[in-house]
Design a protein around this motif. Structure first.
Motif, PDB file in Angstrom:
ATOM      1  N   PHE A 251       0.826  -1.207   0.000  1.00 52.49           N
ATOM      2  CA  PHE A 251       0.000   0.000   0.000  1.00 52.49           C
ATOM      3  C   PHE A 251       0.862   1.260   0.000  1.00 52.49           C
ATOM      4  O   PHE A 251       0.529   2.249  -0.655  1.00 52.49           O
ATOM      5  CB  PHE A 251      -0.914  -0.004   1.228  1.00 52.49           C
ATOM      6  N   SER A 252       1.977   1.234   0.738  1.00 49.97           N
ATOM      7  CA  SER A 252       2.826   2.425   0.826  1.00 49.97           C
ATOM      8  C   SER A 252       3.385   2.813  -0.531  1.00 49.97           C
ATOM      9  O   SER A 252       3.626   4.005  -0.790  1.00 49.97           O
ATOM     10  CB  SER A 252       3.974   2.178   1.820  1.00 49.97           C
ATOM     11  N   PHE A 253       3.604   1.837  -1.409  1.00 49.61           N
ATOM     12  CA  PHE A 253       4.091   2.143  -2.752  1.00 49.61           C
ATOM     13  C   PHE A 253       2.933   2.495  -3.687  1.00 49.61           C
ATOM     14  O   PHE A 253       3.046   3.402  -4.519  1.00 49.61           O
ATOM     15  CB  PHE A 253       4.863   0.949  -3.308  1.00 49.61           C
ATOM     16  N   TRP A 254       1.832   1.777  -3.567  1.00 57.92           N
ATOM     17  CA  TRP A 254       0.691   2.017  -4.459  1.00 57.92           C
ATOM     18  C   TRP A 254       0.158   3.432  -4.303  1.00 57.92           C
ATOM     19  O   TRP A 254      -0.108   4.126  -5.295  1.00 57.92           O
ATOM     20  CB  TRP A 254      -0.409   1.004  -4.155  1.00 57.92           C
ATOM     21  N   ILE A 255       0.011   3.882  -3.050  1.00 55.83           N
ATOM     22  CA  ILE A 255      -0.560   5.210  -2.817  1.00 55.83           C
ATOM     23  C   ILE A 255       0.361   6.294  -3.371  1.00 55.83           C
ATOM     24  O   ILE A 255      -0.100   7.334  -3.863  1.00 55.83           O
ATOM     25  CB  ILE A 255      -0.835   5.429  -1.311  1.00 55.83           C
ATOM     26  N   ALA A 256       1.681   6.055  -3.320  1.00 53.90           N
ATOM     27  CA  ALA A 256       2.608   7.057  -3.853  1.00 53.90           C
ATOM     28  C   ALA A 256       2.448   7.204  -5.359  1.00 53.90           C
ATOM     29  O   ALA A 256       2.568   8.315  -5.899  1.00 53.90           O
ATOM     30  CB  ALA A 256       4.048   6.681  -3.506  1.00 53.90           C
ATOM     31  N   LEU A 257       2.173   6.103  -6.056  1.00 57.40           N
ATOM     32  CA  LEU A 257       2.036   6.168  -7.511  1.00 57.40           C
ATOM     33  C   LEU A 257       0.875   7.049  -7.943  1.00 57.40           C
ATOM     34  O   LEU A 257       0.950   7.711  -8.975  1.00 57.40           O
ATOM     35  CB  LEU A 257       1.874   4.759  -8.082  1.00 57.40           C
ATOM     36  N   VAL A 258      -0.219   7.063  -7.191  1.00 55.47           N
ATOM     37  CA  VAL A 258      -1.400   7.807  -7.617  1.00 55.47           C
ATOM     38  C   VAL A 258      -1.332   9.277  -7.229  1.00 55.47           C
ATOM     39  O   VAL A 258      -2.179  10.059  -7.664  1.00 55.47           O
ATOM     40  CB  VAL A 258      -2.683   7.168  -7.036  1.00 55.47           C
ATOM     41  N   LEU A 259      -0.355   9.675  -6.432  1.00 52.30           N
ATOM     42  CA  LEU A 259      -0.267  11.075  -6.021  1.00 52.30           C
ATOM     43  C   LEU A 259       0.231  11.939  -7.178  1.00 52.30           C
ATOM     44  O   LEU A 259       1.154  11.547  -7.897  1.00 52.30           O
ATOM     45  CB  LEU A 259       0.678  11.232  -4.827  1.00 52.30           C
ATOM     46  N   PRO A 260      -0.346  13.125  -7.360  1.00 51.77           N
ATOM     47  CA  PRO A 260       0.103  14.019  -8.441  1.00 51.77           C
ATOM     48  C   PRO A 260       1.325  14.834  -8.025  1.00 51.77           C
ATOM     49  O   PRO A 260       1.277  16.058  -7.883  1.00 51.77           O
ATOM     50  CB  PRO A 260      -1.125  14.917  -8.658  1.00 51.77           C
ATOM     51  N   ILE A 261       2.456  14.150  -7.815  1.00 57.04           N
ATOM     52  CA  ILE A 261       3.702  14.814  -7.456  1.00 57.04           C
ATOM     53  C   ILE A 261       4.813  14.313  -8.366  1.00 57.04           C
ATOM     54  O   ILE A 261       4.624  13.371  -9.140  1.00 57.04           O
ATOM     55  CB  ILE A 261       4.080  14.585  -5.974  1.00 57.04           C
ATOM     56  N   ASP A 262       5.978  14.922  -8.249  1.00 58.44           N
ATOM     57  CA  ASP A 262       7.109  14.601  -9.113  1.00 58.44           C
ATOM     58  C   ASP A 262       7.556  13.156  -8.924  1.00 58.44           C
ATOM     59  O   ASP A 262       7.612  12.641  -7.800  1.00 58.44           O
ATOM     60  CB  ASP A 262       8.258  15.568  -8.792  1.00 58.44           C
ATOM     61  N   GLU A 263       7.880  12.495 -10.037  1.00 61.32           N
ATOM     62  CA  GLU A 263       8.290  11.098  -9.983  1.00 61.32           C
ATOM     63  C   GLU A 263       9.597  10.908  -9.212  1.00 61.32           C
ATOM     64  O   GLU A 263       9.777   9.900  -8.530  1.00 61.32           O
ATOM     65  CB  GLU A 263       8.461  10.550 -11.407  1.00 61.32           C
ATOM     66  N   TYR A 264      10.498  11.858  -9.319  1.00 62.33           N
ATOM     67  CA  TYR A 264      11.770  11.738  -8.606  1.00 62.33           C
ATOM     68  C   TYR A 264      11.576  11.922  -7.102  1.00 62.33           C
ATOM     69  O   TYR A 264      12.384  11.419  -6.322  1.00 62.33           O
ATOM     70  CB  TYR A 264      12.780  12.737  -9.154  1.00 62.33           C
TER      71      TYR A 264
END
Length: 302
Positions: A251-264
């Motif tokens: 979940f900690s990785f999945w939620i980060a993917l959907v956030l509209p922030i910089d990939e780096y």
């Protein structure tokens, strides 16, 4: 009469051959193909499009191996950098659709994280020697959380003490500034009618929210994203990242993917071995998004 050694007769050719042998021996240690493309995380799907000849060759070799996998890392952030990211995700090939012109549509699944220790080039694509990154045991989360909280409090206390010492004037004030009549007592540092200022850095902070509380905060944010987005965007999110995981590490990785922030910025999660710390970092990003005027005014997913 003895013949001169080859290194003396043909020094340039000998040096070139020696360099090639060293490079071959080095590349033999670099047994992990690396696809320099985009950000990926373990526990979530990643759909890829292979069209460059060098990566089509890499894909064919991966499919011929007993374990069809390859690592993926992000490219360098600036065009002037010659080395890519040091952390990446190992992707397991789930399905491949070959197109008539040689291109391939590949569905993969992130299985683990790794750190690149050494890298080189094989037939045009990147190869590397890696070490895998594993999370700390779940039973150590609270202990690690408490230790880091205590460390942060001590660092803040030391910083507060240092700043207080630095604020003391280097030269004493003039006598007129400290002269007073003997009948007037000096003011108390803590008058009874004035409350003492509370410095949370001087006290031990309670443990932060656990994994479930942090996940609930993230889930509420995702629901807000879904409510503010068009139906086709919601469907695209589901197709790209899959269903929301129930276990905290994924979940900690999945939620980060959907956030509209910089990939780096998201890539900072890769080396973190604590699920709790990853969730806290994601919660921090969510707090920053909520504080932005463009996000709080309804522009959730454009």
């Amino acid at each position: 009469m003895h013949a001169a050694p080859e290194s003396e007769l043909f020094p340039e050719l000998y040096a070139e051959r020696e360099k090639l042998i060293e490079e071959e021996e080095r590349n033999a240690r670099l047994d992990t193909p690396l696809f320099v493309c985009q950000l990926s995380f373990p526990g979530v799907p990643t759909n890829l499009h292979f069209f460059e000849p060098r990566y089509r060759l890499m894909l064919r070799r991966c499919l011929e191996s007993p374990t069809p996998r390859f690592g993926m890392v992000m490219p360098p952030r600036s065009t002037s950098a010659s080395v890519g990211m040091d952390f990446g995700t190992m992707l397991e090939i789930r399905s491949v659709r070959m197109l008539h012109d040689g291109r391939s549509l590949v569905q993969t699944w992130g299985v683990s994280r790794f750190r690149v220790l050494e890298r080189g080039t094989l037939d045009g694509y990147t190869v590397g020697r890696i070490e895998y990154i594993e999370d700390f045991p779940e039973e150590l989360e609270d202990t690690l959380d408490a230790a880091l909280g205590e460390k942060a409090a001590l660092e803040a206390e030391n910083q507060n003490t240092t700043s207080s010492i630095a604020s003391v004037p280097a030269t004493p004030p003039p006598p007129s500034a400290i002269t007073r009549t003997s009948s007037t007592p000096p003011p108390s540092l803590n008058p009874p009618n004035v409350p003492r200022l509370h410095n949370p850095c001087l006290e031990r902070r309670p443990l932060d929210a656990g994994n479930e509380a942090l996940m609930n905060k993230c889930r509420a944010f995702v629901e807000r994203l879904r409510d503010g987005a068009a139906p086709w965007i919601v469907q695209k999110l589901n197709d790209s990242y899959g269903n929301m995981p129930t276990d905290a590490p994924s979940f900690s990785f999945w939620i980060a993917l959907v956030l509209p922030i910089d990939e780096y910025e998201k890539a900072k999660l890769l080396p973190i071995r604590s699920t709790r710390l990853r969730l806290k970092l994601v919660a921090h990003w969510i707090d920053q998004l909520n504080s932005n005027w463009w996000f709080s005014n309804g522009c959730v997913v454009c």
